[in-house]
Scaffold this motif. Sequence first.
Motif, PDB file in Angstrom:
ATOM      1  N   UNK A 244       0.818  -1.211   0.000  1.00  0.00           N
ATOM      2  CA  UNK A 244       0.000   0.000   0.000  1.00  0.00           C
ATOM      3  C   UNK A 244       0.845   1.251   0.000  1.00  0.00           C
ATOM      4  N   UNK A 245       1.921   1.249   0.846  1.00  0.00           N
ATOM      5  CA  UNK A 245       2.804   2.415   0.880  1.00  0.00           C
ATOM      6  C   UNK A 245       3.515   2.613  -0.461  1.00  0.00           C
ATOM      7  N   UNK A 246       3.994   1.477  -1.030  1.00  0.00           N
ATOM      8  CA  UNK A 246       4.678   1.595  -2.330  1.00  0.00           C
ATOM      9  C   UNK A 246       3.715   2.050  -3.430  1.00  0.00           C
ATOM     10  N   UNK A 247       2.508   1.542  -3.442  1.00  0.00           N
ATOM     11  CA  UNK A 247       1.525   1.956  -4.447  1.00  0.00           C
ATOM     12  C   UNK A 247       1.179   3.427  -4.290  1.00  0.00           C
ATOM     13  N   UNK A 248       1.047   3.873  -3.010  1.00  0.00           N
ATOM     14  CA  UNK A 248       0.749   5.279  -2.776  1.00  0.00           C
ATOM     15  C   UNK A 248       1.890   6.173  -3.252  1.00  0.00           C
ATOM     16  N   UNK A 249       3.140   5.727  -3.004  1.00  0.00           N
ATOM     17  CA  UNK A 249       4.297   6.509  -3.453  1.00  0.00           C
ATOM     18  C   UNK A 249       4.367   6.534  -4.974  1.00  0.00           C
ATOM     19  N   UNK A 250       4.121   5.365  -5.589  1.00  0.00           N
ATOM     20  CA  UNK A 250       4.134   5.319  -7.046  1.00  0.00           C
ATOM     21  C   UNK A 250       3.046   6.209  -7.635  1.00  0.00           C
ATOM     22  N   UNK A 251       1.886   6.234  -7.008  1.00  0.00           N
ATOM     23  CA  UNK A 251       0.809   7.096  -7.492  1.00  0.00           C
ATOM     24  C   UNK A 251       1.194   8.561  -7.374  1.00  0.00           C
ATOM     25  N   UNK A 252       1.814   8.938  -6.253  1.00  0.00           N
ATOM     26  CA  UNK A 252       2.264  10.326  -6.099  1.00  0.00           C
ATOM     27  C   UNK A 252       3.302  10.691  -7.175  1.00  0.00           C
ATOM     28  N   UNK A 253       4.229   9.728  -7.440  1.00  0.00           N
ATOM     29  CA  UNK A 253       5.241   9.998  -8.474  1.00  0.00           C
ATOM     30  C   UNK A 253       4.584  10.157  -9.851  1.00  0.00           C
ATOM     31  N   UNK A 254       3.630   9.271 -10.144  1.00  0.00           N
ATOM     32  CA  UNK A 254       2.931   9.383 -11.425  1.00  0.00           C
ATOM     33  C   UNK A 254       2.150  10.690 -11.519  1.00  0.00           C
ATOM     34  N   UNK A 255       1.570  11.102 -10.419  1.00  0.00           N
ATOM     35  CA  UNK A 255       0.814  12.351 -10.407  1.00  0.00           C
ATOM     36  C   UNK A 255       1.739  13.537 -10.641  1.00  0.00           C
ATOM     37  N   UNK A 256       2.898  13.517  -9.973  1.00  0.00           N
ATOM     38  CA  UNK A 256       3.869  14.592 -10.166  1.00  0.00           C
ATOM     39  C   UNK A 256       4.386  14.601 -11.608  1.00  0.00           C
ATOM     40  N   UNK A 257       4.651  13.380 -12.149  1.00  0.00           N
ATOM     41  CA  UNK A 257       5.137  13.299 -13.522  1.00  0.00           C
ATOM     42  C   UNK A 257       4.095  13.829 -14.518  1.00  0.00           C
TER      43      UNK A 257
END
Length: 238
Positions: free
Chosen positions: A196-209
């Motif tokens: 969950x933490x990794x998915x949330x971080x990946x989502x934040x990175x994708x959102x920033x990208x």
Amino acid sequence: MVFRLAKPEDLIPGSISRYFDILSFKSDQFLDKNKDYIVPEHQDLLSASKCFCVAGLFHPPREDGTKSSKFSSIGTRFKGVLEAIRISCAGYPTNKSFTDFVNRFGLLVPEVLRTNHDKKDACQKILNNVGIPGYQIGKAKVFLRAGHMAALDTRRAERLDIAIVYIQRTTRSYLIRKRFLAMANLAVALQTLCRGKLASKMYDDMKKRSVSLKIQTNFRRYTLRSSYIRLQHAVVLI
């Protein structure tokens, strides 16, 4: 009389061998207590007892004038009873009722406890299963020879030891499995949390990208449009 429990190697002449252990005793002045004469008052009191058993044991003395009839001792009066007891002990010293026998040794043949067996048949089945020879079954009791009770107790102790080991093994297996399942559930929970933490971080990175790409696109569009407008003005001016 002095009694003590002795080891088998300490067995000496004059000792009583019982099924549970060896009982040694001193026979000095062993019969002195049986030489007490019955007091006439006690004789009359016991003879007049309302209990037929007591009254039957203490009949009034015969009036034949002999010394032996007037002054009989307790030992001589019950000599026949003691002899009968000695013969009984020599033949079948141990006897138990059907219910007590099944309750104590029923675990040797568990099916007699699970079903509604007749107590007499259950006792016979237990004895035949264990392989006890020479026993007798009466109307209400089981009569066993010397050593039979020791053999039955030994088989019962062995069966209890096996049951105890099985219970301990099953309990340990249950506790270990319970601990393993708890650790497995904890590991799954930790893995879920980490994913969950990794998915949330990946989502934040994708959102920033995505935001960065949108900003870059808009900036390039603005730059190209500005260049195009300037060029258009220059062409018109020329």
